[in-house]
Design a protein around this motif. Structure first.
Motif, short mmCIF file in Angstrom:
data_model
loop_
_atom_site.label_atom_id
_atom_site.label_comp_id
_atom_site.label_asym_id
_atom_site.label_seq_id
_atom_site.Cartn_x
_atom_site.Cartn_y
_atom_site.Cartn_z
N GLY A 24 0.83 -1.20 0.00
CA GLY A 24 0.00 0.00 0.00
C GLY A 24 0.86 1.25 0.00
N SER A 25 1.97 1.18 0.72
CA SER A 25 2.90 2.31 0.71
C SER A 25 3.61 2.40 -0.63
N ALA A 26 4.06 1.26 -1.13
CA ALA A 26 4.87 1.26 -2.36
C ALA A 26 4.03 1.62 -3.59
N VAL A 27 2.87 1.01 -3.70
CA VAL A 27 2.06 1.25 -4.90
C VAL A 27 1.30 2.56 -4.75
N GLY A 28 1.57 3.47 -5.63
CA GLY A 28 0.91 4.76 -5.52
C GLY A 28 1.11 5.56 -6.79
N LEU A 29 1.16 6.86 -6.64
CA LEU A 29 1.33 7.72 -7.80
C LEU A 29 2.62 7.39 -8.53
N GLY A 30 3.61 6.90 -7.78
CA GLY A 30 4.89 6.56 -8.39
C GLY A 30 4.74 5.53 -9.50
N ASN A 31 3.86 4.57 -9.32
CA ASN A 31 3.67 3.54 -10.33
C ASN A 31 2.76 4.01 -11.45
N LEU A 103 9.80 16.50 2.04
CA LEU A 103 9.84 17.07 0.69
C LEU A 103 8.91 16.31 -0.26
N ILE A 104 8.95 14.97 -0.18
CA ILE A 104 8.14 14.18 -1.11
C ILE A 104 6.66 14.42 -0.87
N LEU A 105 6.25 14.39 0.40
CA LEU A 105 4.83 14.59 0.65
C LEU A 105 4.36 15.97 0.21
N PHE A 107 5.03 17.65 -2.48
CA PHE A 107 4.52 17.68 -3.86
C PHE A 107 3.59 16.50 -4.16
N TYR A 108 3.77 15.42 -3.40
CA TYR A 108 2.88 14.27 -3.56
C TYR A 108 1.44 14.67 -3.27
N GLY A 109 1.28 15.52 -2.26
CA GLY A 109 -0.04 16.01 -1.89
C GLY A 109 -0.70 16.81 -3.00
N ALA A 228 13.23 4.00 -8.99
CA ALA A 228 13.12 2.73 -8.27
C ALA A 228 12.97 3.00 -6.78
N PHE A 229 13.76 3.92 -6.25
CA PHE A 229 13.65 4.26 -4.83
C PHE A 229 12.27 4.83 -4.53
N PHE A 230 11.84 5.74 -5.39
CA PHE A 230 10.56 6.41 -5.15
C PHE A 230 9.42 5.40 -5.17
N SER A 231 9.41 4.58 -6.20
CA SER A 231 8.30 3.66 -6.38
C SER A 231 8.25 2.61 -5.27
N LEU A 232 9.43 2.21 -4.78
CA LEU A 232 9.46 1.18 -3.74
C LEU A 232 9.45 1.76 -2.33
N SER A 233 9.27 3.06 -2.22
CA SER A 233 9.25 3.74 -0.90
C SER A 233 10.55 3.52 -0.12
N GLY A 237 13.48 5.44 5.21
CA GLY A 237 13.04 4.84 6.46
C GLY A 237 11.57 4.50 6.53
N CYS A 238 10.88 4.60 5.41
CA CYS A 238 9.46 4.29 5.38
C CYS A 238 9.27 2.78 5.59
N MET A 239 9.99 1.98 4.83
CA MET A 239 9.89 0.53 4.96
C MET A 239 10.50 0.07 6.28
N THR A 323 -2.92 5.85 0.52
CA THR A 323 -2.20 4.84 1.31
C THR A 323 -0.68 5.06 1.26
N SER A 324 -0.20 5.72 0.21
CA SER A 324 1.22 6.07 0.18
C SER A 324 1.46 7.36 0.97
N GLY A 325 0.56 8.31 0.81
CA GLY A 325 0.70 9.60 1.50
C GLY A 325 0.76 9.43 3.02
N LEU A 391 18.30 12.60 -2.45
CA LEU A 391 18.14 12.18 -1.05
C LEU A 391 17.84 10.69 -0.91
N LEU A 392 16.92 10.18 -1.72
CA LEU A 392 16.55 8.76 -1.57
C LEU A 392 17.71 7.82 -1.90
N PRO A 393 18.36 7.97 -3.08
CA PRO A 393 19.49 7.08 -3.35
C PRO A 393 20.62 7.23 -2.33
N1 TRP Z 1 6.08 4.64 -3.24
C1 TRP Z 1 4.99 5.57 -3.28
C2 TRP Z 1 4.52 5.68 -4.72
O1 TRP Z 1 5.00 4.98 -5.56
C3 TRP Z 1 5.37 6.91 -2.71
C4 TRP Z 1 6.02 6.80 -1.39
C5 TRP Z 1 5.44 6.41 -0.22
C6 TRP Z 1 7.38 6.99 -1.11
N2 TRP Z 1 6.38 6.36 0.76
C7 TRP Z 1 7.57 6.70 0.24
C8 TRP Z 1 8.45 7.37 -1.91
C9 TRP Z 1 8.84 6.79 0.82
C10 TRP Z 1 9.72 7.45 -1.34
C11 TRP Z 1 9.91 7.15 -0.01
O2 TRP Z 1 3.69 6.46 -5.03
#
Ligand code: TRP
Length: 451
Positions: A24-31, A103-105, A107-109, A228-233, A237-239, A323-325, A391-393
């Motif tokens: 639920g966290s991973a699958v989101g706008l990124g995909n 930062l991500i949230l 613009f994600y919002g 890849a980092f973004f899509s997989l969250s 430290g999210c995972m 669910t990602s937000g 930042l993510l990588p």
């Molecule tokens: N992975 C989510 C998406 O693909 C966005 C997301 C949720 C995220 N938590 C994250 C991205 C943590 C990077 C880090 O939409």
């Protein structure tokens, strides 16, 4: 299994529930939103291949690393690094993660708000009744330039995330994901069939599947890695936080494999929906962030039950975004609760308020601030670029170095192998996380900067 136990712990005591939550966290706008437009901007098939290599060679080991640190410490990212190596600069990874989430949230919002708007506009029949693809695209362009509407929906999206995070993350989300994830996959399949049967679709399939490596450079590889980092969250430290609620008896390796597979499947499927449609409709694959929002409504327009399809699709997209937000918000909130002793309410309202305000210029980046560019990029582009591509990588690479060389793979492998396995994947992972993953990230960074 958990009978007689406290039922709300059930969420995390079944492997399936955990996989759903992490997905639920991973699958989101990124995909669904980002992946297709990034593939479109970076030349198609070759980029997809590089993305897959990044997701499995770099992303998967880091996901397992985050799960492991989380389950070992049962803490938020800052607390986790602090407890494994007290009083060392490694805690910086935790702080960097928080900054990334912030930062991500922001613009994600904004984009989450767009999805809300398109749900409403599908219901009111404004979206899904265009006379031409061009009209759909222009409609979207004028919508995201409309300051009042964009801010209103952005606020609404953040409000929904706040409402959920205020209550803590409950079984409700798990149950919702239970139904939503399969529904999403089914809808994507239906859309894919529709898109593939449009006249001219094959050209899009070729663009998507046929690698043309002439378009690939250091910058493209960095973008694939960031995606890849973004899509997989990963990388913030999210995972790690999600892993911190996982029970001892679960097999971490297979959880990580399932989440990566599901996330990748949904991204790939989405490409198979968008590119055939883009080419069939005579649109531009390199259109950018507006791609999904202008192509799909055009497809819905001349599809049987198009309005229904449009409502369902954007609703699912909106929920996937929520669910990602919430997972992004939760990481920042957890820090203030655990490390600063704030109560949940104060932490949620304060952090979401600041994140919303910081997101406003991103929201206006397609309207009144569209021309306020620095180095050719808008505010939105910069925030996304800094967080996703740097930042993510960097956070992921440091996590790999930390677990591989500082805390030590030996202890990590023990944690992973708590669940006995027939083949010791943990050792394969140990090798990857020490030698391959960090070196790959470093190499991609260097290639980008030495160019
Ligand atoms: N992975 C989510 C998406 O693909 C966005 C997301 C949720 C995220 N938590 C994250 C991205 C943590 C990077 C880090 O939409």
């Amino acid at each position: 299994m958990t009978m007689g136990n406290n039922n709300h712990r059930g969420f995390w005591t079944t492997r399936f529930g955990f996989i759903l939550a992490a997905s639920g966290s991973a699958v989101g706008l990124g995909n669904i939103w980002k992946f297709p437009y990034i593939v479109g901007q970076n030349g198609g098939g070759a980029f997809v291949l590089i993305y897959l290599v990044c997701a499995f060679l770099v992303g998967l080991p880091i996901m397992l690393a985050e799960f492991t640190i989380g389950r070992k410490t049962n803490l938020n990212p800052v607390g986790a690094f602090q407890s494994l190596k007290p009083k060392t600069p490694w805690v910086g990874i935790g702080y960097m993660g928080m900054l990334g989430g912030f930062l991500i949230l922001s613009f994600y919002g904004v984009v989450g708000g767009w999805t809300f708007a398109y749900v409403v506009k599908s219901i009111t029949h404004t979206v899904g009744h265009f006379t031409s693809p061009k009209e759909a695209s222009e409609f979207f362009g004028s919508f995201i330039a409309n300051t009042g509407e964009v801010i209103f929906y952005h606020f609404l999206f953040m409000g929904v995330c706040v409402a959920i995070v205020l209550r803590g993350i409950h079984g409700g989300i798990e149950k919702a994901c239970d139904i939503l994830m399969p529904t999403l996959v089914i809808i994507l399949f239906i859309l894919m069939i529709r898109a593939l049967t449009l006249p001219g679709a094959m050209e899009g399939v070729m663009f998507y599947l046929k690698p043309d490596f002439s378009k690939i450079g250091a910058q493209t590889i960095l973008i694939a890695l960031g995606q890849a980092f973004f899509s997989l969250s990963l990388g913030m430290g999210c995972m790690l936080t999600y892993g911190s609620y996982l029970s001892e008896k679960e097999n971490l390796t297979s959880c990580a494999v399932y989440v990566v597979l599901l996330d990748t499947l949904i991204a790939l499927l989405m490409g198979m929906v968008i590119f055939p449609a883009v080419f069939a409709m005579g649109l531009e694959p390199a259109e950018g962030p507006s791609l999904v929002f202008s192509v799909l409504p055009a497809v819905f327009t001349d599809m049987a039950f198009g309005t229904v399809a449009s409502i369902i699709f954007f609703t699912l997209l909106a929920i996937a975004a929520v669910t990602s937000g919430i997972s992004l918000l939760e990481v920042v909130v957890a820090y203030f609760i655990d490390q600063r002793g704030w109560n949940r309410k104060k932490a949620v309202l304060f952090t979401s308020g600041v994140i919303f305000v910081f997101g406003v210029p991103s929201g206006l980046s397609f309207g009144v601030l569209a021309d306020a560019k620095l180095f050719g990029m808008t505010f939105f582009d910069h925030v996304d670029n800094i967080a996703s591509n740097y930042l993510l990588p960097l956070g992921g690479m440091l996590t790999a170095v930390f677990i591989g060389w500082i805390w030590g793979t030996k202890r990590a492998e023990e944690e992973i192998e708590k669940h006995e396995t027939t083949f010791h994947w943990a050792y394969v992972w140990g090798f990857l996380i020490r030698y391959i993953t960090p070196v790959a990230v470093l190499f991609i960074f260097l290639a980008r900067f030495l160019k």
